[in-house]
Design an enzyme around this catalytic site. Sequence first.
Site, PDB file in Angstrom:
ATOM      1  N   SER A 101      50.123 -21.547  -3.775  1.00 38.08           N
ATOM      2  CA  SER A 101      49.453 -22.837  -3.639  1.00 38.08           C
ATOM      3  C   SER A 101      49.504 -23.681  -4.910  1.00 38.08           C
ATOM      4  O   SER A 101      49.752 -24.886  -4.845  1.00 38.08           O
ATOM      5  CB  SER A 101      48.009 -22.619  -3.200  1.00 38.08           C
ATOM      6  OG  SER A 101      47.341 -21.748  -4.101  1.00 38.08           O
ATOM      7  N   LYS A 151      51.587  -8.298  -7.307  1.00 34.77           N
ATOM      8  CA  LYS A 151      50.734  -9.478  -7.180  1.00 34.77           C
ATOM      9  C   LYS A 151      49.883  -9.591  -8.435  1.00 34.77           C
ATOM     10  O   LYS A 151      49.146  -8.671  -8.784  1.00 34.77           O
ATOM     11  CB  LYS A 151      49.850  -9.355  -5.944  1.00 34.77           C
ATOM     12  CG  LYS A 151      48.919 -10.542  -5.784  1.00 34.77           C
ATOM     13  CD  LYS A 151      48.235 -10.542  -4.450  1.00 34.77           C
ATOM     14  CE  LYS A 151      47.285 -11.716  -4.351  1.00 34.77           C
ATOM     15  NZ  LYS A 151      46.612 -11.753  -3.059  1.00 34.77           N
ATOM     16  N   TYR A 158      54.658 -23.507   1.255  1.00 38.20           N
ATOM     17  CA  TYR A 158      53.917 -24.499   2.048  1.00 38.20           C
ATOM     18  C   TYR A 158      54.788 -25.703   2.380  1.00 38.20           C
ATOM     19  O   TYR A 158      54.423 -26.520   3.212  1.00 38.20           O
ATOM     20  CB  TYR A 158      52.649 -24.922   1.291  1.00 38.20           C
ATOM     21  CG  TYR A 158      51.734 -23.737   1.041  1.00 38.20           C
ATOM     22  CD1 TYR A 158      50.899 -23.267   2.046  1.00 38.20           C
ATOM     23  CD2 TYR A 158      51.754 -23.049  -0.172  1.00 38.20           C
ATOM     24  CE1 TYR A 158      50.097 -22.153   1.842  1.00 38.20           C
ATOM     25  CE2 TYR A 158      50.952 -21.933  -0.389  1.00 38.20           C
ATOM     26  CZ  TYR A 158      50.132 -21.498   0.634  1.00 38.20           C
ATOM     27  OH  TYR A 158      49.360 -20.377   0.436  1.00 38.20           O
ATOM     28  N   LYS A 171      54.549 -12.173  -6.469  1.00 37.58           N
ATOM     29  CA  LYS A 171      53.659 -13.316  -6.306  1.00 37.58           C
ATOM     30  C   LYS A 171      52.814 -13.515  -7.542  1.00 37.58           C
ATOM     31  O   LYS A 171      52.261 -12.531  -8.038  1.00 37.58           O
ATOM     32  CB  LYS A 171      52.758 -13.017  -5.112  1.00 37.58           C
ATOM     33  CG  LYS A 171      51.806 -14.092  -4.751  1.00 37.58           C
ATOM     34  CD  LYS A 171      50.938 -13.612  -3.633  1.00 37.58           C
ATOM     35  CE  LYS A 171      49.897 -14.669  -3.399  1.00 37.58           C
ATOM     36  NZ  LYS A 171      48.862 -14.211  -2.524  1.00 37.58           N
ATOM     37  N   LYS A 206      39.915 -11.319 -10.353  1.00 34.48           N
ATOM     38  CA  LYS A 206      40.432 -10.160  -9.617  1.00 34.48           C
ATOM     39  C   LYS A 206      41.243  -9.238 -10.535  1.00 34.48           C
ATOM     40  O   LYS A 206      42.124  -8.522 -10.086  1.00 34.48           O
ATOM     41  CB  LYS A 206      41.271 -10.653  -8.429  1.00 34.48           C
ATOM     42  CG  LYS A 206      40.469 -11.539  -7.457  1.00 34.48           C
ATOM     43  CD  LYS A 206      41.246 -11.844  -6.172  1.00 34.48           C
ATOM     44  CE  LYS A 206      40.395 -12.632  -5.178  1.00 34.48           C
ATOM     45  NZ  LYS A 206      41.084 -12.880  -3.904  1.00 34.48           N
TER      46      LYS A 206
END
Length: 336
Positions: free
Chosen positions: A285, A204, A324, A259, A228
């Site tokens: 997203s 990630k 999504y 991801k 992050k």
Amino acid sequence: MAANNFFGSFPQTRLRRARSEEWLRGMLAENSIRVSDLILPVFVQEGGNIRTPIASMPGVDRLSLDLLEALVEKAVGLGIPAIALFPVVPAEKKNESAKEAYNRKNLVCLATKTLKEKFPEIGIICDVALDPYTSHGHDGILKDGYVANDETVEVLCKQALSLAQSGCDVVAPSDMMDGRVGEIRRALDKENFQNVKILAYSAKYASCFYGPFRDAVGSSLNLGKADKKTYQMNPANSDEALREVALDIAEGADMVMVKPGMPYLDIIRRVKDNFNIPVFAYQVSGEYAMIKAASQNGWLDNDNTFMEAMLAFKRAGASCVLTYAALEIAEILGDL
Ligand code: PBG
């Protein structure tokens, strides 16, 4: 050249010959997308009969549980095998210790329990990470401004147990703490949850493409200008992704995830080539938002672009894709 021995050369060989008819193109397709490859991520919020659109994710809403039930019913009807459940946690339930994360009656546990009772045939995947629950928006517990690894892992284990207890089929640690997969596996096994699966977000990346998701779960405000990068991976790295995957497999991951998705297809392919393990791709997203924004402007064809993106994931080696657009894609596949 060796290749000539196998493939011949022009004019005897014309690769376009095999592309001239639709039926033949279909027969010769090396990859395909099926409804059973799709996982639908959904956002659940407190309350009843509430639908809040997410501006940066056109077509995606935060739903109260009653409305989410209707959405999941639709997903089941279309044959979508699993959903990934994300809670929108009210500000007053966020704090430094993220203790709401392991409250066995929290929103995501309640939603899991309710959905599992109503729709036992659909798989429920829940994120294991603290960012929906921390007042600072980080995925872990802060100690002197640094996300403390081992203290965070302890909380993640409690969170995973609460989720398992509410009936979650797959826990998906998305926090990127070191050693969490092994600790979560041990914690689950100790409580007789041997059949709860672990989908590790192994590779990630610290990515800008998560922006709209952070709007959706309301963590962007908490996170502010922070990033992050001390726990999520540097987008410059690829060897490191293989080390992450190797460790997660050794610790007991059943499936691993890469991801974001489309900017990281090379990582999916390297993981697939190096390990015999199912690889999941997450069309995150920001990727969804880009395709939606462009198609709303008439710059891209919505359906064909999503279908092409799905094929790209499969070609790269992904077993499944979190997207999504899963409902839309399932509908397109149903019409084919
Ligand atoms: C939380 C989490 C994030 C996403 C999934 N789980 C955001 C983040 O790490 O900041 C992103 C999903 C998306 O962008 O669609 N740990």
